[in-house]
Write a protein that holds these residues in place. Structure first.
Motif, short mmCIF file in Angstrom:
data_model
loop_
_atom_site.label_atom_id
_atom_site.label_comp_id
_atom_site.label_asym_id
_atom_site.label_seq_id
_atom_site.Cartn_x
_atom_site.Cartn_y
_atom_site.Cartn_z
N ASN B 78 0.95 -1.06 0.00
CA ASN B 78 -0.19 0.00 0.15
C ASN B 78 0.93 1.44 -0.01
O ASN B 78 1.89 1.45 0.80
CB ASN B 78 -0.93 0.16 1.08
N PRO B 79 0.49 2.14 -0.93
CA PRO B 79 1.43 3.46 -1.04
C PRO B 79 1.16 4.31 0.48
O PRO B 79 2.19 5.21 0.48
CB PRO B 79 0.70 4.31 -2.06
N TRP B 80 0.38 4.15 1.12
CA TRP B 80 0.48 5.11 2.43
C TRP B 80 1.58 4.44 3.14
O TRP B 80 2.57 5.22 3.99
CB TRP B 80 -0.79 4.77 3.28
N ILE B 81 1.84 3.15 3.22
CA ILE B 81 3.12 2.29 3.68
C ILE B 81 4.41 3.20 2.94
O ILE B 81 5.46 3.53 3.42
CB ILE B 81 3.01 1.09 4.14
N GLY B 82 3.98 3.22 1.58
CA GLY B 82 5.17 3.47 0.84
C GLY B 82 5.66 4.95 1.07
O GLY B 82 7.01 5.33 0.76
N LEU B 83 4.51 5.66 1.34
CA LEU B 83 4.86 7.22 1.69
C LEU B 83 6.08 7.37 2.65
O LEU B 83 6.90 8.08 2.45
CB LEU B 83 3.67 7.83 2.29
N PHE B 84 5.92 6.55 3.85
CA PHE B 84 6.63 6.65 4.79
C PHE B 84 8.27 5.83 4.42
O PHE B 84 9.20 6.31 4.70
CB PHE B 84 6.48 5.85 6.16
N ALA B 85 7.98 4.79 3.85
CA ALA B 85 9.06 4.10 3.07
C ALA B 85 9.78 4.72 2.29
O ALA B 85 11.28 4.79 2.21
CB ALA B 85 8.62 2.86 2.43
N GLY B 86 9.21 5.75 1.41
CA GLY B 86 9.83 6.41 0.43
C GLY B 86 10.75 7.52 1.23
O GLY B 86 12.01 7.71 0.71
N SER B 147 -7.67 5.26 0.23
CA SER B 147 -6.77 4.22 0.83
C SER B 147 -5.65 3.59 0.04
O SER B 147 -4.53 3.37 0.45
CB SER B 147 -7.51 2.92 0.99
N ASN B 148 -5.86 4.30 -1.35
CA ASN B 148 -4.74 3.63 -2.30
C ASN B 148 -3.79 4.92 -2.43
O ASN B 148 -3.12 5.00 -3.62
CB ASN B 148 -5.31 3.24 -3.49
N LEU B 149 -4.08 6.20 -1.82
CA LEU B 149 -3.26 7.26 -2.16
C LEU B 149 -3.42 7.80 -3.66
O LEU B 149 -2.56 8.58 -3.96
CB LEU B 149 -1.77 7.05 -1.76
N GLN B 150 -4.62 7.48 -4.20
CA GLN B 150 -5.08 8.30 -5.32
C GLN B 150 -6.38 8.93 -5.15
O GLN B 150 -7.52 8.19 -4.44
CB GLN B 150 -5.12 6.95 -6.42
N PHE B 151 -6.64 10.11 -5.80
CA PHE B 151 -8.06 10.73 -5.30
C PHE B 151 -8.50 11.15 -6.69
O PHE B 151 -7.70 11.33 -7.86
CB PHE B 151 -7.52 12.08 -4.60
N ALA B 152 -9.92 11.19 -6.75
CA ALA B 152 -10.46 11.54 -7.80
C ALA B 152 -10.32 13.03 -8.16
O ALA B 152 -10.33 13.40 -9.24
CB ALA B 152 -11.89 11.26 -7.62
N ASP B 153 -10.57 13.93 -7.25
CA ASP B 153 -10.35 15.13 -7.19
C ASP B 153 -8.85 15.82 -6.76
O ASP B 153 -8.34 15.44 -6.34
CB ASP B 153 -11.46 15.80 -6.37
N LYS B 154 -8.92 16.93 -7.48
CA LYS B 154 -7.56 17.65 -7.27
C LYS B 154 -7.42 18.29 -5.98
O LYS B 154 -6.27 18.44 -5.25
CB LYS B 154 -7.34 18.70 -8.69
N GLY B 155 -8.44 18.72 -5.24
CA GLY B 155 -8.62 19.07 -4.00
C GLY B 155 -7.95 18.36 -2.91
O GLY B 155 -7.09 18.93 -2.13
N SER B 156 -8.16 16.95 -3.19
CA SER B 156 -7.43 16.01 -2.06
C SER B 156 -5.82 15.82 -2.51
O SER B 156 -5.07 16.06 -1.44
CB SER B 156 -8.21 14.74 -2.45
N TYR B 157 -5.61 16.09 -3.76
CA TYR B 157 -4.12 16.09 -4.07
C TYR B 157 -3.36 17.33 -3.52
O TYR B 157 -2.48 17.22 -2.88
CB TYR B 157 -3.65 15.88 -5.53
N TYR B 158 -4.17 18.32 -3.48
CA TYR B 158 -3.63 19.75 -2.93
C TYR B 158 -3.27 19.54 -1.50
O TYR B 158 -2.45 19.96 -1.06
CB TYR B 158 -4.69 20.78 -3.17
N TRP B 159 -4.38 18.85 -0.74
CA TRP B 159 -4.25 18.77 0.89
C TRP B 159 -2.97 17.93 0.92
O TRP B 159 -2.39 18.33 1.95
CB TRP B 159 -5.67 18.36 1.28
N LEU B 160 -2.92 16.91 0.30
CA LEU B 160 -1.59 15.91 0.32
C LEU B 160 -0.41 16.68 0.41
O LEU B 160 0.30 16.65 1.17
CB LEU B 160 -1.79 14.70 -0.46
N VAL B 161 -0.40 17.40 -0.88
CA VAL B 161 0.92 18.19 -0.93
C VAL B 161 0.98 19.23 0.13
O VAL B 161 2.23 19.77 0.66
CB VAL B 161 1.25 18.58 -2.27
N TRP B 162 -0.22 19.91 0.31
CA TRP B 162 -0.33 20.95 1.40
C TRP B 162 0.41 20.49 2.93
O TRP B 162 1.22 21.07 3.27
CB TRP B 162 -1.58 21.45 1.52
#
Lengths: 252, 325
Positions: B78-86, B147-162
């Motif tokens: 899962n990429p959530w784990i990958g986030l920290f692993a990365g 749960s897969n760290l992929q989002f349908a809307d750009k807003g969620s990606y925005y908050w991730l990078v934020w």
């Protein structure tokens, strides 16, 4: 006899063909101001660099507070309580006087607030109290020397090695800085000076070593040392001691 | 304390952007600005506060990106784990680079060249081993789900990078107000003087590069999840390294808000130039190079330096006059 605070024994260091230190031994007693003098190129700063870990001696040993510190890093030696200043002052330019001194204070104080408070206190002691928020690079030469003293003091050292802290100052500035050095000693900190300014050596230090061409040529109370023929020759050239003596005799 | 409040206010305001910006195009620009600010702040920790100029931050970025991608594609992790692993993998690479440069006292351009070399080695490696998909690259399968760290809307990606940028800026703020930061800046300004005062220069620099590497690695993770595609040139190529250093240099090196300022300006310029010149491949790098020359020549302290100088100058003048009088 109790062991001296700093015990340098038989230090040798060569750079290619130049023997920068030849068999130098000296022991710095606790709680006093002592000094190291000698003409340019005598190897004074090189000796300081070896004592404080910036250079490794080829042979010989250095003991500080009863422990062998030969070959230890400058950081480790600073932590043990021996701090050096630099002949060519090295302020952290672009940072304020307060920040500069706080770097020294952080050696013993973890918290930022505590270190800044300590910096302020030390700055007052050395006469930089009204320059705390000034950029360190905007200080005059005299101010930078004070800053060097302040940074060293902020680390709460037991021994400070001042490398020509008075060089480049005019007579009135020297008169201002000498009490600062005396005040350092009055706090119970031992001081070893490298100095060219004889006025300072004579008035400040209780014991002095004379270095020439890497080796010690004389030591003793400053008053006696400056009349030592070897010392006069080292500074003024061969035969000068006799000529001075002859002239004095003629004057009488 | 005051900077902390300003930082909180700025990021609170930035967090509201998706509520007001509905256009995907503009939201995408906002995402890329924050992403650049994140990379820039990561570089700034080592280059700005620490004075160690790296030309190879792609080494950390690419490692973060490839870690999350490889774990997903090859191992189904899962990429959530990958986030920290990365992030952690980037820290390991940073530690290796830091050890092999700082241990042997490499400084200035020598350090810069070694970091560049490390990034190149990693690029060539990733171009030839099968696990990274070699030259073909890696395509992360599209499976949109939080749960897969992929989002349908750009807003969620925005908050991730934020959120990532917030962590990086908070860390930089801590550097500016801590013992570690004071020692790091002392090493930057004069390593010998710092060591004479008991600063363990090697350990301080090593910690700085690891911190810097971590956030650069997070930037890589974000890139992988946002674009879902990686190849050796994207991950370990020079453009990421250049963008990482250009952003703080434009904004103000060694300042907290410099990278944010730089990211805004850089993206404004590149959007305008895209409008004017059109999408010529590689034109952005040409532009970046020209910009770098201009900044270094005329504004070595960046835009933030311009603001600070204007504020501080009259005060200094008064003080100097008082001294002369």
């Amino acid at each position: 006899m109790p062991e001296a605070m700093l015990e340098v024994s038989n230090i040798c260091k060569t750079f290619g063909g130049v023997r920068a230190s030849r068999n130098v031994s000296l022991s710095v007693p606790d709680g006093k101001i002592t000094s190291l003098i000698g003409p340019n190129g005598a190897g004074k700063t090189t000796l300081f660099a070896q004592i404080t870990g910036f250079l490794k001696p080829d042979s010989g040993s250095i003991r500080f507070l009863g422990e062998d510190i030969t070959g230890a890093s400058p950081e480790e030696i600073a932590e043990r309580g021996m701090i050096r200043t630099f002949q060519v002052v090295k302020p952290f330019a672009g940072q304020t006087v307060r920040d500069n001194i706080a770097v020294g204070a952080h050696l013993r104080i973890r918290s930022r607030r505590g270190a800044l408070a300590k910096a302020e206190e030390v700055a007052r002691e050395v006469g930089l109290g009204n320059r705390l928020d000034q950029d360190a690079s905007s200080l005059t030469v005299a101010g930078r020397k004070r800053l060097e003293v302040a940074r060293a003091l902020a680390t709460e050292p037991k021994l400070i090695l001042f490398d020509e802290v008075l060089a480049g100052l005019n007579p009135s500035e020297i008169r201002d800085v000498i009490p600062v050095i005396r005040a350092v000693k009055d706090r119970g900190i031992t001081i070893l000076l490298i100095e060219h300014v004889m006025q300072a050596v004579m008035s400040l230090s209780e014991y002095t070593w004379v270095l020439n061409q890497g080796g010690l040529i004389a030591e003793g109370v400053p008053k006696d040392v400056v009349s030592d023929p070897h010392v006069i020759e080292a500074y003024l050239g061969k035969g000068m001691a006799e000529r001075i003596a002859a002239r004095e005799k003629a004057d009488v | 304390m005051r900077t902390l409040i300003i930082l909180a206010a700025v990021f609170a305001a930035l967090g509201l952007v998706p509520f007001f910006v509905v256009s995907d195009v503009w939201l995408n620009i906002a995402i890329m600005v924050l992403y650049s600010a994140l990379l820039g702040q990561a570089w700034n920790m080592l280059g700005g506060y620490g004075g160690q100029f790296s030309f190879g931050h792609a080494a950390f970025f690419g490692t973060g990106a490839y870690t999350v991608a490889v774990l997903q594609v090859q191992y189904g992790i899962n990429p959530w784990i990958g986030l920290f692993a990365g992030g952690l993998a980037a820290v390991v690479v940073a530690a290796i680079i830091g050890y092999s440069t700082f241990r042997y006292g490499l400084k200035g351009s020598y350090f810069a060249l070694v970091t560049l070399a490390f990034a190149e080695v990693l690029r060539i490696l990733s171009n030839s081993v099968p696990i990274t998909g070699a030259g073909v690259g890696l395509l992360i399968p599209l499976q949109v789900a939080p749960s897969n760290l992929q989002f349908a809307d750009k807003g969620s990606y925005y908050w991730l990078v934020w959120a990532m940028a917030l962590c990086a800026f908070a860390a930089a703020c801590w550097i500016g107000n801590s013992r570690f930061g004071a020692q790091l800046m002392a090493v930057r300004d004069n390593e010998d003087a710092a060591r004479a005062l008991g600063v363990r220069a090697y350990s301080v620099k090593l910690r700085a590069i690891m911190l810097s590497g971590f956030f650069s690695g997070l930037g890589g993770v974000f890139y992988a999840q946002y674009f879902l595609y990686l190849d050796p040139h994207i991950a370990y190529g020079a453009s990421v390294s250049i963008e990482s250093l250009l952003v703080p240099i434009i904004g103000g090196i060694g300042t907290l808000f410099g990278p944010l300022l730089g990211a805004v300006v850089l993206h404004a310029i590149s959007e305008v130039s895209r409008d004017l010149i059109g999408d010529v491949p590689g034109i952005s790098l040409v532009l970046y190079g020209a910009l770098l020359v201009v900044m270094v020549l005329f504004l070595p302290r960046g835009l933030a330096g311009l603001l600070i100088r204007r504020k501080a100058a009259p005060q200094n003048r008064k003080k100097q006059e008082a001294e002369h009088a």
